[in-house]
Scaffold this active site. Structure first.
Site, PDB file in Angstrom:
ATOM      1  N   ARG A  11       0.847  -1.197   0.000  1.00 18.68           N
ATOM      2  CA  ARG A  11       0.000   0.000   0.000  1.00 18.68           C
ATOM      3  C   ARG A  11       0.887   1.255   0.000  1.00 18.68           C
ATOM      4  O   ARG A  11       2.014   1.241   0.478  1.00 18.68           O
ATOM      5  CB  ARG A  11      -0.963   0.011   1.189  1.00 18.68           C
ATOM      6  N   SER A  25      -3.186  10.472   5.509  1.00 20.51           N
ATOM      7  CA  SER A  25      -2.323   9.963   6.581  1.00 20.51           C
ATOM      8  C   SER A  25      -0.943  10.603   6.517  1.00 20.51           C
ATOM      9  O   SER A  25      -0.317  10.804   7.556  1.00 20.51           O
ATOM     10  CB  SER A  25      -2.136   8.450   6.499  1.00 20.51           C
ATOM     11  N   LYS A  59       6.182  -5.391  21.746  1.00 15.54           N
ATOM     12  CA  LYS A  59       5.800  -4.137  22.391  1.00 15.54           C
ATOM     13  C   LYS A  59       5.044  -4.466  23.684  1.00 15.54           C
ATOM     14  O   LYS A  59       4.573  -5.589  23.868  1.00 15.54           O
ATOM     15  CB  LYS A  59       4.915  -3.319  21.453  1.00 15.54           C
ATOM     16  N   HIS A  88       9.805  -5.426  11.588  1.00 15.86           N
ATOM     17  CA  HIS A  88       9.708  -4.268  10.685  1.00 15.86           C
ATOM     18  C   HIS A  88      11.075  -3.934  10.111  1.00 15.86           C
ATOM     19  O   HIS A  88      12.032  -3.757  10.866  1.00 15.86           O
ATOM     20  CB  HIS A  88       9.244  -3.014  11.443  1.00 15.86           C
ATOM     21  N   GLU A  95       8.961   0.300   3.715  1.00 19.15           N
ATOM     22  CA  GLU A  95       8.827  -0.417   4.998  1.00 19.15           C
ATOM     23  C   GLU A  95       8.222  -1.794   4.736  1.00 19.15           C
ATOM     24  O   GLU A  95       7.185  -1.895   4.087  1.00 19.15           O
ATOM     25  CB  GLU A  95       7.925   0.358   5.973  1.00 19.15           C
ATOM     26  N   ALA A 129      -3.002  -8.422  15.590  1.00 14.69           N
ATOM     27  CA  ALA A 129      -2.793  -6.994  15.279  1.00 14.69           C
ATOM     28  C   ALA A 129      -4.042  -6.371  14.647  1.00 14.69           C
ATOM     29  O   ALA A 129      -4.384  -5.229  14.956  1.00 14.69           O
ATOM     30  CB  ALA A 129      -1.591  -6.829  14.352  1.00 14.69           C
ATOM     31  N   HIS A 171      -6.048  -3.443  16.513  1.00 17.63           N
ATOM     32  CA  HIS A 171      -6.166  -2.171  15.798  1.00 17.63           C
ATOM     33  C   HIS A 171      -7.628  -1.710  15.776  1.00 17.63           C
ATOM     34  O   HIS A 171      -7.929  -0.549  16.046  1.00 17.63           O
ATOM     35  CB  HIS A 171      -5.633  -2.353  14.378  1.00 17.63           C
TER      36      HIS A 171
HETATM   37  P1  GTP Z   1       5.145   5.546  13.242  1.00 20.10           P
HETATM   38  O1  GTP Z   1       5.826   5.069  11.980  1.00 20.10           O
HETATM   39  O2  GTP Z   1       5.069   6.997  13.375  1.00 20.10           O
HETATM   40  O3  GTP Z   1       3.799   4.883  13.428  1.00 20.10           O
HETATM   41  O4  GTP Z   1       6.044   5.175  14.447  1.00 20.10           O
HETATM   42  P2  GTP Z   1       7.181   4.094  14.505  1.00 20.10           P
HETATM   43  O5  GTP Z   1       8.068   4.191  13.323  1.00 20.10           O
HETATM   44  O6  GTP Z   1       7.807   4.146  15.859  1.00 20.10           O
HETATM   45  O7  GTP Z   1       6.286   2.825  14.401  1.00 20.10           O
HETATM   46  P3  GTP Z   1       6.622   1.295  14.368  1.00 20.10           P
HETATM   47  O8  GTP Z   1       7.713   0.960  13.410  1.00 20.10           O
HETATM   48  O9  GTP Z   1       6.738   0.786  15.759  1.00 20.10           O
HETATM   49  O10 GTP Z   1       5.217   0.789  13.770  1.00 20.10           O
HETATM   50  C1  GTP Z   1       4.772   1.189  12.528  1.00 20.10           C
HETATM   51  C2  GTP Z   1       3.541   0.383  12.106  1.00 20.10           C
HETATM   52  O11 GTP Z   1       3.487  -0.896  12.728  1.00 20.10           O
HETATM   53  C3  GTP Z   1       2.213   1.005  12.449  1.00 20.10           C
HETATM   54  O12 GTP Z   1       1.817   1.937  11.487  1.00 20.10           O
HETATM   55  C4  GTP Z   1       1.291  -0.217  12.478  1.00 20.10           C
HETATM   56  O13 GTP Z   1       0.974  -0.650  11.163  1.00 20.10           O
HETATM   57  C5  GTP Z   1       2.178  -1.262  13.089  1.00 20.10           C
HETATM   58  N1  GTP Z   1       2.081  -1.275  14.562  1.00 20.10           N
HETATM   59  C6  GTP Z   1       3.007  -0.825  15.432  1.00 20.10           C
HETATM   60  N2  GTP Z   1       2.603  -0.981  16.688  1.00 20.10           N
HETATM   61  C7  GTP Z   1       1.383  -1.556  16.654  1.00 20.10           C
HETATM   62  C8  GTP Z   1       0.437  -1.962  17.661  1.00 20.10           C
HETATM   63  O14 GTP Z   1       0.644  -1.822  18.849  1.00 20.10           O
HETATM   64  N3  GTP Z   1      -0.726  -2.516  17.227  1.00 20.10           N
HETATM   65  C9  GTP Z   1      -0.998  -2.705  15.901  1.00 20.10           C
HETATM   66  N4  GTP Z   1      -2.169  -3.259  15.577  1.00 20.10           N
HETATM   67  N5  GTP Z   1      -0.143  -2.314  14.932  1.00 20.10           N
HETATM   68  C10 GTP Z   1       1.038  -1.743  15.292  1.00 20.10           C
HETATM   69 MG    MG Z   2       7.472   3.859  11.304  1.00 18.26          MG
END
Ligand code: GTP
Ligand code: MG
Length: 226
Positions: free
Chosen positions: A67, A73, A136, A144, A163, A175, A179
């Site tokens: 996506r 967003s 987490k 990731h 990503e 998840a 969510h």
């Molecule tokens: P952002 O990119 O700003 O969201 O912060 P970050 O880079 O610290 O995020 P991270 O790499 O931890 O997570 C990015 C993506 O993972 C999110 O947009 C979600 O798709 C997924 N994700 C992370 N944490 C959670 C969670 O606690 N629950 C769920 N359902 N998805 C998560």
């Molecule tokens: Mg991120």
């Protein structure tokens, strides 16, 4: 995505018309480049899947979904993090505009495929967050990766960020539900729900490992009785 959609999103997010006029074309270019980067990484993953399937007689992937982050967003995230609302700022600060989610059957397949992908000589691994080894606090598990891949355009070669999130079917199930639940605002017993979700994540993780052990036992039998 077209200009009408962009204009609609801009109104929703109250962006000034000057910004739209100045940024629209570079924005569309960036979206196109992100889409190309997605196609490249998706192809690489599909190649690994095909080879793996032939070698081990099973597909490591359940599904693969790509996506591009929606303009809404993107702007929301730039605003939330206090970054300027420009295309240049998007490129510098957001690493998840192009995103791929790979759902695997087993945890060890995740690591095997991820290792094969990052060792390719046109891929640079910029960041890895292993929420499988270190979940987490809420119990979320996934691997990731932020990768950089070159996109070959007519007049330049451009490194693009993608990503990639790897999960098992069970982790994805958790998840997706978590969510959905997060958006339900009327949670009066939030602490209890949080703990319940944590516990479900642990059960799911344990089940993933057991399924992997069962698979190993079946494969050992196949090896001894071909
Ligand atoms: P952002 O990119 O700003 O969201 O912060 P970050 O880079 O610290 O995020 P991270 O790499 O931890 O997570 C990015 C993506 O993972 C999110 O947009 C979600 O798709 C997924 N994700 C992370 N944490 C959670 C969670 O606690 N629950 C769920 N359902 N998805 C998560
Ligand atoms: Mg991120």
């Amino acid at each position: 995505m077209n200009l009408m959609e962009l204009d609609y999103d801009a109104k929703m997010l109250s962006i000034q018309p000057e910004i739209i006029i100045r940024e629209a074309k570079p924005f569309m270019e960036l979206m196109m480049e992100c889409k190309c980067a997605l196609m490249e990484v998706e192809t690489k993953l599909n190649v690994l899947n095909a080879e793996f399937a032939l070698k081990y007689n099973r597909n490591p992937f359940e599904s693969i979904k790509s996506r591009i982050k929606s303009p809404m967003s993107i702007v929301e995230k730039l605003k939330r993090k206090g970054y300027p609302l420009t295309v240049e700022s998007m490129e510098r600060n957001l690493f998840d505009i192009a995103g791929i989610r790979v759902i695997c059957s087993f945890v060890d397949d995740i690591y095997a495929i991820a290792a094969l992908l990052v060792q390719q000589d046109d891929i640079t691994l910029l960041e890895a967050k292993d929420y499988i080894k270190s979940p987490k606090e809420n119990g979320y598990r996934s691997l990731h990766l932020i990768l950089e891949v070159p996109v070959f355009l007519a007049e330049k070669k451009k490194p693009m960020k993608v990503e990639v999130q790897f999960r098992t079917i069970a982790m994805d199930f958790w998840a997706s539900l978590e969510h959905k639940l997060k958006y339900k605002k009327d949670i009066s017993d939030a602490k209890e729900i949080f703990e319940e979700l944590q516990e479900c994540a642990d059960i799911i993780s344990n089940m993933d490992l057991r399924m992997q052990e069962i698979r190993n036992r079946i494969e050992e039998r196949e090896d001894t009785n071909p």
